[in-house]
Design a protein around this motif. Structure first.
Motif, PDB file in Angstrom:
ATOM      1  N   ASN A 182       0.831  -1.212   0.000  1.00 55.14           N
ATOM      2  CA  ASN A 182       0.000   0.000   0.000  1.00 55.14           C
ATOM      3  C   ASN A 182       0.866   1.263   0.000  1.00 55.14           C
ATOM      4  O   ASN A 182       0.648   2.204   0.762  1.00 55.14           O
ATOM      5  N   VAL A 183       1.887   1.271  -0.874  1.00 57.60           N
ATOM      6  CA  VAL A 183       2.743   2.442  -1.032  1.00 57.60           C
ATOM      7  C   VAL A 183       2.353   3.161  -2.317  1.00 57.60           C
ATOM      8  O   VAL A 183       1.612   2.625  -3.144  1.00 57.60           O
ATOM      9  N   SER A 184       2.857   4.376  -2.495  1.00 57.27           N
ATOM     10  CA  SER A 184       2.480   5.162  -3.677  1.00 57.27           C
ATOM     11  C   SER A 184       3.522   5.104  -4.785  1.00 57.27           C
ATOM     12  O   SER A 184       3.172   5.228  -5.962  1.00 57.27           O
ATOM     13  N   TYR A 190      -6.725   4.393   4.446  1.00 58.50           N
ATOM     14  CA  TYR A 190      -5.813   5.354   3.837  1.00 58.50           C
ATOM     15  C   TYR A 190      -5.138   6.211   4.907  1.00 58.50           C
ATOM     16  O   TYR A 190      -5.768   6.628   5.880  1.00 58.50           O
ATOM     17  N   ASP A 191      -3.851   6.494   4.702  1.00 56.78           N
ATOM     18  CA  ASP A 191      -3.068   7.262   5.669  1.00 56.78           C
ATOM     19  C   ASP A 191      -3.175   8.766   5.456  1.00 56.78           C
ATOM     20  O   ASP A 191      -2.780   9.539   6.327  1.00 56.78           O
ATOM     21  N   CYS A 195      10.576   2.604  -1.200  1.00 54.22           N
ATOM     22  CA  CYS A 195       9.130   2.670  -1.360  1.00 54.22           C
ATOM     23  C   CYS A 195       8.597   3.859  -0.565  1.00 54.22           C
ATOM     24  O   CYS A 195       8.948   4.042   0.603  1.00 54.22           O
ATOM     25  N   ARG A 196       7.752   4.671  -1.208  1.00 56.91           N
ATOM     26  CA  ARG A 196       7.193   5.833  -0.530  1.00 56.91           C
ATOM     27  C   ARG A 196       5.841   5.490   0.074  1.00 56.91           C
ATOM     28  O   ARG A 196       4.929   5.045  -0.631  1.00 56.91           O
ATOM     29  N   LYS A 197       5.714   5.681   1.371  1.00 56.71           N
ATOM     30  CA  LYS A 197       4.446   5.502   2.076  1.00 56.71           C
ATOM     31  C   LYS A 197       4.149   6.791   2.823  1.00 56.71           C
ATOM     32  O   LYS A 197       4.815   7.108   3.803  1.00 56.71           O
TER      33      LYS A 197
END
Length: 366
Positions: free
Chosen positions: A18-20, A284-285, A32-34
């Motif tokens: 669930n990273v972007s 969602y964060d 990985c960008r979260k």
């Protein structure tokens, strides 16, 4: 990751996190960008120069690349799990890749925690609508949701002009023609001129990057089409300033008049950390804070004069409220009162936190 199967397998694992974004850099593990964090994805070894070139070759398998002359490009890529927008470029003569994850399913307006006014954009028949914000603020996701709302609710011919194509739409009530700039047509201005001859009702432009693209977009709106696009500005005021800055001084007054008659809406987004303690059910964060500008009879003269644009935020927070407008601070206050963001986020992202605090309806211990 020497083969497509190996790359697709890796990307499938990344999607599950669930990273972007995922970033491939020589001498590092994939990052990985979260949210606002970068997280190492540990492999057996860090990436070598040949690894990033191999990945780039897989992504660019349909193109002939001379790596000695290569500078940068963007391309779409698809696996069984998701689509990706890949930006491939060089850093000190070494290939670096950033892949933005685009979910296979287009999220609807109501799923994005966006204000209800944004759904109304899908009902517009003509005019220019801009979704603005900095990089990674959800502009592409919002514009896709608007296109999907039109697709679900109206019979229309929607032409999308993208570089590269991101979301793939399944036609419902609408016909959707998706064109990729550089692959299907030369550039945005050429694509826009061609689109006007293809019986469109709605034209979606992936991004307005220059004056010639903006002029063609404004012309398309003037000829009775609904034109949707994104632009890299961070407030309604800077968006208006940017549009006027595309023209020489002698044309600014005429351009302001054109905007007053053809600009419909500006939506500016910022993604804020969601208060997971009080909003624990959300997967969602991040949550969008949205500035909304609508053209109205009351503001048309204000815009056409082009002289008081620095007062636009005050107008939106005052008389503009009755026309469905809101500033960032208005929405940030509302998000805090609903428990969707915390006090630290309010203070960090609002323009005038003291004014918001003075007007809060209740005390949550700040």
């Amino acid at each position: 990751m020497k083969t497509k199967a190996q790359l697709d397998n890796f990307l499938g694992k990344v999607v599950e996190l669930n990273v972007s974004d995922v970033i491939f850099s020589v001498g590092r593990f994939p990052d990985c960008r979260k949210g606002n964090e970068l997280i190492d994805y540990k492999l057996r070894n860090t990436l070598k120069a040949e690894d990033t070139v191999n990945i780039a070759n897989i992504l660019l398998s349909k193109r002939d690349v001379d790596w000695d002359k290569f500078h940068s490009t963007e391309v779409s890529y698809e696996t069984a799990d998701a689509r990706f927008r890949a930006s491939i470029y060089k850093v000190r003569q070494q290939v670096r890749i950033v892949m933005r994850i685009i979910p296979n399913r287009i999220r609807l307006v109501e799923e994005l925690s966006l204000p209800e006014q944004i759904r109304n954009i899908a009902r517009l028949e003509s005019g220019l609508v801009l979704i603005a914000g900095k990089t990674r603020q959800g502009k592409s996701t919002t514009i896709a949701a608007i296109v999907e709302e039109i697709n679900r609710t109206r019979q229309a011919h929607i032409i999308t002009l993208e570089s590269p194509i991101e979301c793939i739409y399944e036609e419902k009530l609408s016909i959707i023609s998706q064109c990729e700039v550089e692959d299907d047509i030369k550039d945005y201005p050429t694509a826009l001129r061609a689109a006007l001859r293809q019986s469109p009702d709605v034209i979606m432009i992936g991004e307005i990057r220059d004056a010639s693209t903006f002029e063609e977009a404004l012309t398309a709106a003037e000829t009775g089409h609904l034109v949707l696009s994104t632009i890299h500005t961070n407030t309604v005021q800077t968006t208006l300033d940017r549009m006027l800055a595309y023209y020489p001084q002698m044309e600014k007054a005429a351009t302001a008049s054109r905007l007053s008659h053809n600009l419909q809406t500006i939506i500016v987004q910022r993604l804020l950390p969601r208060n997971k303690q009080l909003d624990s059910e959300s997967q969602y964060d991040l949550i969008p804070a949205v500035e909304i500008f609508h053209m109205s009879a009351g503001i048309r003269q204000f815009i056409s004069s082009g002289e008081k644009l620095n007062e636009i935020t005050n107008y939106m927070e005052g008389q503009g409220k009755h026309d469905g407008m809101q500033s960032f601070d208005m929405h940030i206050k509302e998000l805090y009162e609903q428990g969707l963001i915390d006090m630290n986020t309010l203070k960090a992202h609002s323009t005038n936190p003291e004014q918001i605090l003075a007007g809060l309806n209740f005390d949550r211990g700040f």
